[in-house]
Design an enzyme around this catalytic site. Structure first.
Site, short mmCIF file in Angstrom:
data_model
loop_
_atom_site.label_atom_id
_atom_site.label_comp_id
_atom_site.label_asym_id
_atom_site.label_seq_id
_atom_site.Cartn_x
_atom_site.Cartn_y
_atom_site.Cartn_z
N TYR A 1 78.10 54.44 26.64
CA TYR A 1 78.98 54.21 27.78
C TYR A 1 79.00 55.44 28.69
CZ TYR A 1 80.93 50.11 25.39
OH TYR A 1 81.13 48.90 24.75
N SER B 1 84.77 40.99 26.51
CA SER B 1 84.85 40.22 27.75
C SER B 1 85.82 39.04 27.61
CB SER B 1 83.47 39.72 28.19
OG SER B 1 83.49 39.23 29.52
N PRO B 2 87.04 39.28 27.17
CA PRO B 2 87.99 38.18 26.96
C PRO B 2 88.40 37.49 28.26
CG PRO B 2 89.10 40.30 26.76
CD PRO B 2 87.63 40.59 26.84
N LEU B 3 88.18 38.13 29.39
CA LEU B 3 88.51 37.53 30.68
C LEU B 3 87.29 37.00 31.40
CD1 LEU B 3 91.18 40.08 31.98
CD2 LEU B 3 91.46 38.13 30.44
N GLY C 1 84.50 38.39 32.46
CA GLY C 1 84.04 39.16 33.60
C GLY C 1 84.92 39.01 34.83
N GLY C 2 86.19 38.65 34.62
CA GLY C 2 87.14 38.49 35.71
C GLY C 2 87.37 37.05 36.12
N LEU C 3 86.51 36.13 35.68
CA LEU C 3 86.66 34.72 36.07
C LEU C 3 87.98 34.13 35.60
CD1 LEU C 3 83.19 33.01 35.52
CD2 LEU C 3 84.29 33.58 37.69
N LEU C 4 88.49 34.62 34.48
CA LEU C 4 89.72 34.07 33.92
C LEU C 4 90.95 34.89 34.30
CD1 LEU C 4 88.33 33.32 30.34
CD2 LEU C 4 88.57 31.72 32.26
N GLY D 1 92.41 35.09 37.39
CA GLY D 1 93.01 34.69 38.65
C GLY D 1 92.10 34.93 39.82
#
Length: 319
Positions: free
Chosen positions: A53, A207-209, A211-214, A216
């Site tokens: 990273y 990536s629980p969201l 990549g941002g799609l989930l 909002g």
């Protein structure tokens, strides 16, 4: 906070894992330190990073945070990873015994610690025999430099291979698996999750969201998340699904990002989703998900919006 066992071990970790991939990139060092302090103060004792990273800088940022004292290292369950490398030298990557040993020493130095609590193979290495991998990992455990070994991005077959090879050596073997898992990416439900449940392996979704799609992405708050062309294409591809998703979250009275995390926390195989905040506000949002309970009717509606892959293997393939 209700801490959980890491798979079949006696190690207790928070139900959220603080991912640090943004540290040294979209979050500078000072912000990263504030985020880690806020997380630890709120009971999040599980921190995940990787040697690659930010070109190794993320581990250094965490090491300097540990060096500020106040028992930060002692109160933290520290996870990092081995596999990748940024050198042209042939043994500076993958999972040979040589690379595992050198990468561990390098991570310990950058992290300013004498041991890694969870040392994870970042990818499977099809070229290195499992006996060699486990010999190297077992030596690190014997030396006290590593406490537990985990994996990331393994298929179900690889999880089984790794554990059975370790059993033949009378080693503990894998105790955790990091997988891509969220409402919009449920392939791991076919084989990875059943394998992990059968062997007592903790599942740590990254990536629980999505990549941002989930998070909002259609509302005003999502304007920044739609900046990249790739994200815009994903939004258009899933627009109908996202509209139904965000309408349901509004009905529930919670932010989409919080509902996405809460859904993962309701999955029996999941131990701790990995959140990757760039701001203190995002830490607070993640913590709020711990207080959300989704009833069966809501879970059924989420399955309608984001259908899973059809059940566990082999049923999903055979009938």
């Amino acid at each position: 906070m209700d801490h959980r066992f890491l798979g079949r071990t006696g190690l207790r970790v928070s139900p959220l894992c603080l991912g640090t991939m943004n540290f040294g990139g979209s979050a500078d060092e000072a912000t990263g330190h504030r985020i880690m302090d806020a997380a630890l103060d709120n009971g999040v004792n599980f921190v995940d990073t990787a040697d690659v990273y930010a070109g190794n800088e993320t581990e250094r940022i965490i090491g300097r945070w540990f060096a500020t004292g106040d028992r930060r290292r002692e109160r933290t369950v520290l996870a990092t990873k081995v596999y990748g490398g940024r050198s042209d030298w042939p043994n500076d990557t993958k999972l040979s015994a040589k690379h595992i040993r050198q990468a561990c020493e390098d991570s310990l130095r950058r992290l300013q610690t004498d041991h890694i609590d969870l040392y994870q193979m970042h990818h499977v290495d099809r070229d290195t025999p499992w006996d060699e991998i486990w010999q190297a990992m077992d030596l690190l455990v014997q030396q006290g430099k590593v406490l537990y070994v985990g994996s990331s991005n393994f298929a179900g077959w690889h999880v089984v291979q790794a554990i059975e090879a370790a059993r033949g050596r009378h080693s503990v073997g894998l105790v955790s698996e990091q997988s891509l898992y969220n409402l919009n990416a449920r392939t791991v439900e076919l084989e990875v999750l059943p394998a992990c449940e059968a062997y007592g392996v903790a599942v740590l979704p990254w990536s629980p969201l999505g990549g941002g799609l989930l998070a909002g992405v259609l509302g005003d708050a999502g304007e920044g998340r739609r900046s990249s062309e790739r994200t815009q294409q994903a939004v258009e591809r899933h627009r109908d699904r996202l509209e139904a998703w965000e309408a349901l979250c509004a009905e529930l009275g919670h932010e989409p990002s919080q509902v996405a995390l809460a859904w993962l926390l309701h999955q029996p195989a999941v131990t701790a989703p990995i959140i990757g905040p760039r701001t203190l506000e995002q830490v607070d949002g993640g913590l709020a998900a711990l207080d959300i309970t989704l009833d069966q009717a809501t879970l059924d509606r989420l399955d309608e919006i984001f259908p899973g892959p059809g059940g566990a293997a082999p049923e999903a393939y055979a009938w």
